[in-house]
Design a protein around this motif. Sequence first.
Motif, mmCIF file in Angstrom:
data_model
loop_
_atom_site.group_PDB
_atom_site.id
_atom_site.type_symbol
_atom_site.label_atom_id
_atom_site.label_comp_id
_atom_site.label_asym_id
_atom_site.label_seq_id
_atom_site.Cartn_x
_atom_site.Cartn_y
_atom_site.Cartn_z
ATOM 1 N N ARG A 47 -9.528 -1.447 -5.319
ATOM 2 C CA ARG A 47 -9.599 -1.689 -3.873
ATOM 3 C C ARG A 47 -8.761 -2.893 -3.480
ATOM 4 O O ARG A 47 -8.117 -2.890 -2.432
ATOM 5 C CB ARG A 47 -11.043 -1.919 -3.442
ATOM 6 N N ALA A 48 -8.775 -3.935 -4.328
ATOM 7 C CA ALA A 48 -7.982 -5.128 -4.021
ATOM 8 C C ALA A 48 -6.500 -4.803 -4.027
ATOM 9 O O ALA A 48 -5.753 -5.258 -3.166
ATOM 10 C CB ALA A 48 -8.296 -6.231 -5.022
ATOM 11 N N ASP A 71 -1.748 -4.391 3.359
ATOM 12 C CA ASP A 71 -1.221 -5.597 4.002
ATOM 13 C C ASP A 71 0.300 -5.570 4.061
ATOM 14 O O ASP A 71 0.903 -5.928 5.073
ATOM 15 C CB ASP A 71 -1.693 -6.850 3.254
ATOM 16 N N LYS A 72 0.936 -5.124 2.957
ATOM 17 C CA LYS A 72 2.396 -5.018 2.939
ATOM 18 C C LYS A 72 2.879 -4.003 3.971
ATOM 19 O O LYS A 72 3.868 -4.235 4.670
ATOM 20 C CB LYS A 72 2.892 -4.605 1.552
ATOM 21 N N LEU A 73 2.179 -2.868 4.054
ATOM 22 C CA LEU A 73 2.561 -1.845 5.032
ATOM 23 C C LEU A 73 2.397 -2.358 6.459
ATOM 24 O O LEU A 73 3.244 -2.098 7.321
ATOM 25 C CB LEU A 73 1.731 -0.582 4.834
ATOM 26 N N ALA A 96 2.544 -5.487 7.429
ATOM 27 C CA ALA A 96 3.579 -6.491 7.680
ATOM 28 C C ALA A 96 4.929 -5.825 7.930
ATOM 29 O O ALA A 96 5.677 -6.226 8.823
ATOM 30 C CB ALA A 96 3.677 -7.447 6.493
ATOM 31 N N SER A 97 5.240 -4.798 7.141
ATOM 32 C CA SER A 97 6.525 -4.133 7.338
ATOM 33 C C SER A 97 6.535 -3.304 8.625
ATOM 34 O O SER A 97 7.580 -3.125 9.242
ATOM 35 C CB SER A 97 6.860 -3.254 6.144
ATOM 36 N N ALA A 98 5.384 -2.802 9.030
ATOM 37 C CA ALA A 98 5.319 -2.057 10.288
ATOM 38 C C ALA A 98 5.591 -2.989 11.458
ATOM 39 O O ALA A 98 6.209 -2.589 12.453
ATOM 40 C CB ALA A 98 3.961 -1.394 10.443
ATOM 41 N N ALA A 99 5.143 -4.219 11.334
ATOM 42 C CA ALA A 99 5.392 -5.191 12.391
ATOM 43 C C ALA A 99 6.874 -5.551 12.463
ATOM 44 O O ALA A 99 7.392 -5.855 13.530
ATOM 45 C CB ALA A 99 4.559 -6.447 12.161
ATOM 46 N N GLU A 100 7.565 -5.492 11.309
ATOM 47 C CA GLU A 100 8.991 -5.820 11.265
ATOM 48 C C GLU A 100 9.880 -4.599 11.474
ATOM 49 O O GLU A 100 11.087 -4.710 11.489
ATOM 50 C CB GLU A 100 9.314 -6.473 9.923
ATOM 51 N N ASP A 101 9.286 -3.421 11.539
ATOM 52 C CA ASP A 101 10.014 -2.173 11.743
ATOM 53 C C ASP A 101 10.996 -1.917 10.603
ATOM 54 O O ASP A 101 12.152 -1.583 10.826
ATOM 55 C CB ASP A 101 10.729 -2.169 13.102
ATOM 56 N N LYS A 102 10.535 -2.087 9.381
ATOM 57 C CA LYS A 102 11.346 -1.810 8.199
ATOM 58 C C LYS A 102 10.853 -0.539 7.527
ATOM 59 O O LYS A 102 9.703 -0.149 7.659
ATOM 60 C CB LYS A 102 11.238 -2.953 7.183
#
Length: 87
Positions: free
Chosen positions: A54-55, A62-64, A66-72
Amino acid sequence: MSPPIAWGRFALFSTALVAGGYGIMRIATPTEEEFYNALAPDLKRKVDAVRAQRASSQEMRDKLAASAAEDKVVWADSTSQSGPRRV
């Protein structure tokens, strides 16, 4: 004709019954730590493995996010081509 219902006594009895049931549940239900400590060693290993999984999946989420916020693009390598790739 039936006698009138004593609503005050009924409400008091019902409230006492619900509160008593909740109190018994709180006393009888172990906490997560108590439950974990009562487990057999092999089950503790399984629980630890699930928690580790789960961790790691939480890290990926979290990575997804963050990348969604950056549009990558996360799932593919970046290419220099503009447009669809020809096969």
